[in-house]
Design a protein around this motif. Sequence first.
Motif, PDB file in Angstrom:
ATOM      1  N   MET A 147      37.091  57.100  10.381  1.00 14.09           N
ATOM      2  CA  MET A 147      38.537  56.860  10.410  1.00 14.09           C
ATOM      3  C   MET A 147      39.002  56.242   9.091  1.00 14.09           C
ATOM      4  O   MET A 147      40.032  56.638   8.552  1.00 14.09           O
ATOM      5  N   GLN A 148      38.245  55.278   8.586  1.00 15.45           N
ATOM      6  CA  GLN A 148      38.614  54.608   7.339  1.00 15.45           C
ATOM      7  C   GLN A 148      38.586  55.583   6.163  1.00 15.45           C
ATOM      8  O   GLN A 148      39.460  55.549   5.306  1.00 15.45           O
ATOM      9  N   ASP A 149      37.579  56.455   6.122  1.00 10.37           N
ATOM     10  CA  ASP A 149      37.414  57.368   4.999  1.00 10.37           C
ATOM     11  C   ASP A 149      38.343  58.576   5.037  1.00 10.37           C
ATOM     12  O   ASP A 149      38.482  59.270   4.030  1.00 10.37           O
ATOM     13  N   SER A 150      38.970  58.827   6.177  1.00  5.50           N
ATOM     14  CA  SER A 150      39.853  59.994   6.258  1.00  5.50           C
ATOM     15  C   SER A 150      41.071  59.778   5.352  1.00  5.50           C
ATOM     16  O   SER A 150      41.510  58.644   5.135  1.00  5.50           O
ATOM     17  N   VAL A 151      41.585  60.874   4.836  1.00  2.82           N
ATOM     18  CA  VAL A 151      42.777  60.824   3.984  1.00  2.82           C
ATOM     19  C   VAL A 151      43.830  61.720   4.636  1.00  2.82           C
ATOM     20  O   VAL A 151      43.885  62.928   4.382  1.00  2.82           O
ATOM     21  N   PRO A 152      44.655  61.129   5.509  1.00  2.00           N
ATOM     22  CA  PRO A 152      45.666  61.930   6.199  1.00  2.00           C
ATOM     23  C   PRO A 152      46.633  62.589   5.214  1.00  2.00           C
ATOM     24  O   PRO A 152      46.987  61.997   4.193  1.00  2.00           O
ATOM     25  N   THR A 153      47.035  63.807   5.554  1.00  2.00           N
ATOM     26  CA  THR A 153      47.972  64.541   4.704  1.00  2.00           C
ATOM     27  C   THR A 153      49.399  64.503   5.243  1.00  2.00           C
ATOM     28  O   THR A 153      50.257  65.214   4.746  1.00  2.00           O
ATOM     29  N   SER A 154      49.632  63.658   6.251  1.00  3.50           N
ATOM     30  CA  SER A 154      50.979  63.523   6.817  1.00  3.50           C
ATOM     31  C   SER A 154      51.287  62.044   7.046  1.00  3.50           C
ATOM     32  O   SER A 154      50.377  61.225   7.197  1.00  3.50           O
ATOM     33  N   GLU A 155      52.570  61.730   7.072  1.00  4.96           N
ATOM     34  CA  GLU A 155      52.982  60.352   7.377  1.00  4.96           C
ATOM     35  C   GLU A 155      52.531  59.958   8.773  1.00  4.96           C
ATOM     36  O   GLU A 155      52.073  58.844   8.995  1.00  4.96           O
ATOM     37  N   LEU A 156      52.654  60.878   9.732  1.00  6.93           N
ATOM     38  CA  LEU A 156      52.211  60.602  11.098  1.00  6.93           C
ATOM     39  C   LEU A 156      50.730  60.244  11.107  1.00  6.93           C
ATOM     40  O   LEU A 156      50.316  59.274  11.736  1.00  6.93           O
ATOM     41  N   GLY A 157      49.930  61.016  10.384  1.00  7.49           N
ATOM     42  CA  GLY A 157      48.495  60.746  10.318  1.00  7.49           C
ATOM     43  C   GLY A 157      48.192  59.377   9.747  1.00  7.49           C
ATOM     44  O   GLY A 157      47.268  58.696  10.182  1.00  7.49           O
ATOM     45  N   LYS A 158      48.983  58.926   8.770  1.00  3.62           N
ATOM     46  CA  LYS A 158      48.783  57.603   8.170  1.00  3.62           C
ATOM     47  C   LYS A 158      49.078  56.498   9.187  1.00  3.62           C
ATOM     48  O   LYS A 158      48.354  55.502   9.260  1.00  3.62           O
ATOM     49  N   PHE A 159      50.141  56.665   9.980  1.00  2.05           N
ATOM     50  CA  PHE A 159      50.452  55.689  11.032  1.00  2.05           C
ATOM     51  C   PHE A 159      49.335  55.651  12.067  1.00  2.05           C
ATOM     52  O   PHE A 159      48.885  54.584  12.470  1.00  2.05           O
ATOM     53  N   ILE A 160      48.904  56.834  12.506  1.00  2.00           N
ATOM     54  CA  ILE A 160      47.871  56.911  13.545  1.00  2.00           C
ATOM     55  C   ILE A 160      46.554  56.333  13.042  1.00  2.00           C
ATOM     56  O   ILE A 160      45.856  55.631  13.771  1.00  2.00           O
ATOM     57  N   LYS A 161      46.209  56.601  11.791  1.00  2.00           N
ATOM     58  CA  LYS A 161      44.985  56.048  11.214  1.00  2.00           C
ATOM     59  C   LYS A 161      45.008  54.527  11.283  1.00  2.00           C
ATOM     60  O   LYS A 161      44.044  53.901  11.737  1.00  2.00           O
ATOM     61  N   GLU A 162      46.096  53.915  10.860  1.00  2.00           N
ATOM     62  CA  GLU A 162      46.194  52.453  10.869  1.00  2.00           C
ATOM     63  C   GLU A 162      46.101  51.901  12.286  1.00  2.00           C
ATOM     64  O   GLU A 162      45.362  50.962  12.561  1.00  2.00           O
ATOM     65  N   ARG A 163      46.835  52.518  13.208  1.00  2.00           N
ATOM     66  CA  ARG A 163      46.868  52.055  14.599  1.00  2.00           C
ATOM     67  C   ARG A 163      45.505  52.180  15.264  1.00  2.00           C
ATOM     68  O   ARG A 163      44.972  51.211  15.817  1.00  2.00           O
ATOM     69  N   ASP A 164      44.911  53.371  15.205  1.00  2.00           N
ATOM     70  CA  ASP A 164      43.687  53.604  15.958  1.00  2.00           C
ATOM     71  C   ASP A 164      42.471  52.947  15.313  1.00  2.00           C
ATOM     72  O   ASP A 164      41.551  52.531  16.021  1.00  2.00           O
ATOM     73  N   LEU A 165      42.466  52.799  14.004  1.00  2.00           N
ATOM     74  CA  LEU A 165      41.395  52.044  13.348  1.00  2.00           C
ATOM     75  C   LEU A 165      41.461  50.582  13.786  1.00  2.00           C
ATOM     76  O   LEU A 165      40.430  49.960  14.057  1.00  2.00           O
ATOM     77  N   PHE A 166      42.659  50.033  13.913  1.00  6.61           N
ATOM     78  CA  PHE A 166      42.844  48.671  14.427  1.00  6.61           C
ATOM     79  C   PHE A 166      42.219  48.545  15.814  1.00  6.61           C
ATOM     80  O   PHE A 166      41.487  47.591  16.097  1.00  6.61           O
ATOM     81  N   PHE A 167      42.480  49.527  16.690  1.00  3.87           N
ATOM     82  CA  PHE A 167      41.930  49.478  18.045  1.00  3.87           C
ATOM     83  C   PHE A 167      40.397  49.537  18.039  1.00  3.87           C
ATOM     84  O   PHE A 167      39.743  48.793  18.758  1.00  3.87           O
ATOM     85  N   VAL A 168      39.818  50.417  17.237  1.00  7.35           N
ATOM     86  CA  VAL A 168      38.354  50.532  17.185  1.00  7.35           C
ATOM     87  C   VAL A 168      37.743  49.250  16.623  1.00  7.35           C
ATOM     88  O   VAL A 168      36.720  48.768  17.122  1.00  7.35           O
ATOM     89  N   GLU A 169      38.370  48.668  15.612  1.00  6.79           N
ATOM     90  CA  GLU A 169      37.857  47.418  15.046  1.00  6.79           C
ATOM     91  C   GLU A 169      37.918  46.282  16.061  1.00  6.79           C
ATOM     92  O   GLU A 169      37.003  45.463  16.150  1.00  6.79           O
ATOM     93  N   LYS A 170      38.976  46.223  16.868  1.00  2.08           N
ATOM     94  CA  LYS A 170      39.064  45.203  17.934  1.00  2.08           C
ATOM     95  C   LYS A 170      37.948  45.410  18.949  1.00  2.08           C
ATOM     96  O   LYS A 170      37.331  44.452  19.407  1.00  2.08           O
ATOM     97  N   PHE A 171      37.682  46.657  19.302  1.00  2.00           N
ATOM     98  CA  PHE A 171      36.614  46.965  20.235  1.00  2.00           C
ATOM     99  C   PHE A 171      35.271  46.492  19.642  1.00  2.00           C
ATOM    100  O   PHE A 171      34.473  45.878  20.337  1.00  2.00           O
ATOM    101  N   ALA A 172      35.022  46.805  18.376  1.00  6.16           N
ATOM    102  CA  ALA A 172      33.765  46.427  17.717  1.00  6.16           C
ATOM    103  C   ALA A 172      33.589  44.905  17.695  1.00  6.16           C
ATOM    104  O   ALA A 172      32.467  44.411  17.824  1.00  6.16           O
ATOM    105  N   ASP A 173      34.682  44.183  17.542  1.00  7.79           N
ATOM    106  CA  ASP A 173      34.617  42.702  17.509  1.00  7.79           C
ATOM    107  C   ASP A 173      34.229  42.114  18.856  1.00  7.79           C
ATOM    108  O   ASP A 173      33.598  41.066  18.924  1.00  7.79           O
ATOM    109  N   ILE A 174      34.611  42.794  19.936  1.00 10.69           N
ATOM    110  CA  ILE A 174      34.441  42.235  21.267  1.00 10.69           C
ATOM    111  C   ILE A 174      33.178  42.747  21.958  1.00 10.69           C
ATOM    112  O   ILE A 174      32.523  42.026  22.695  1.00 10.69           O
ATOM    113  N   PHE A 175      32.846  44.011  21.737  1.00  7.39           N
ATOM    114  CA  PHE A 175      31.753  44.633  22.503  1.00  7.39           C
ATOM    115  C   PHE A 175      30.511  44.833  21.691  1.00  7.39           C
ATOM    116  O   PHE A 175      30.324  45.078  20.653  1.00  7.39           O
TER     117      PHE A 175
END
Length: 175
Positions: A147-175
Motif C-alpha cells: 500500500m505504501q509503495d503504490s503510486v495512485p494515478t487518481s485523486e481518489l486513489g490517493k485518498f483511499i491509500k491514505e485512509r486504508d494504510l492508516f487502518f492497516v497500520e492501526k491493526f498492526a499496532d494492536i494485533f
Amino acid sequence: MSQPTESNFDPSTSSLLKIGSLDPGVTYVERTAVRAILQNPLNKRLAIIHVKKGNYYKLPGGGIEPNEDHSIAVAREILEETGCMISMDIGTCLATCEEYRNDLHQISYCYVTKMIEDTGRPELTELEASEGLSHRWVSVNEAMEVMQDSVPTSELGKFIKERDLFFVEKFADIF
C-alpha cells in the motif's frame, strides 16, 4: 447519515484520521461507509484489493445502505469484493476516518473480521469489474509495504491509500 449502533461502535476505543477539511462554500453529499481488515485465521494473512484503474490498493468495504447495520454492510461488501463469508466482533470498531473530498463528506468505520469460508466467487458490481478489482492474501507487513509503495494515478486513489494504510497500520499496532 447512517450511524453505528451502540453494539458495534465505541468512540473511546477508536482512532480517528481526518483527510481534507470542511469548505464552508461547498454543499457536501453525506456518506457513511465500512471498511474491513479481513483476516484468514489459518495463516493470519489479510485480503487487500488492487484497483487496476487508478493503481491503488484498498481494503474490502463500501457504502452503507440506508438503515443498514454496520455488521450487515461489512459482510455484504466482503462477499461482493472477495467472495468470502465472515465472522466479526461487532463490539469493536478498529478506527474511523472522516474525509472531505470534492463534494463528498464521508465517515468510514473499520472493523476486524475473520474469513470463515471462501466461496471463490466475488460478486463485483459492473463498475468494480470495469475498474479491474482483484484481491490477494498478504501478511500484515506486506499489506503495509504494498500500500505504501503504490503510486495512485487518481485523486481518489490517493485518498483511499491514505485512509486504508492508516487502518492497516492501526491493526498492526494492536494485533
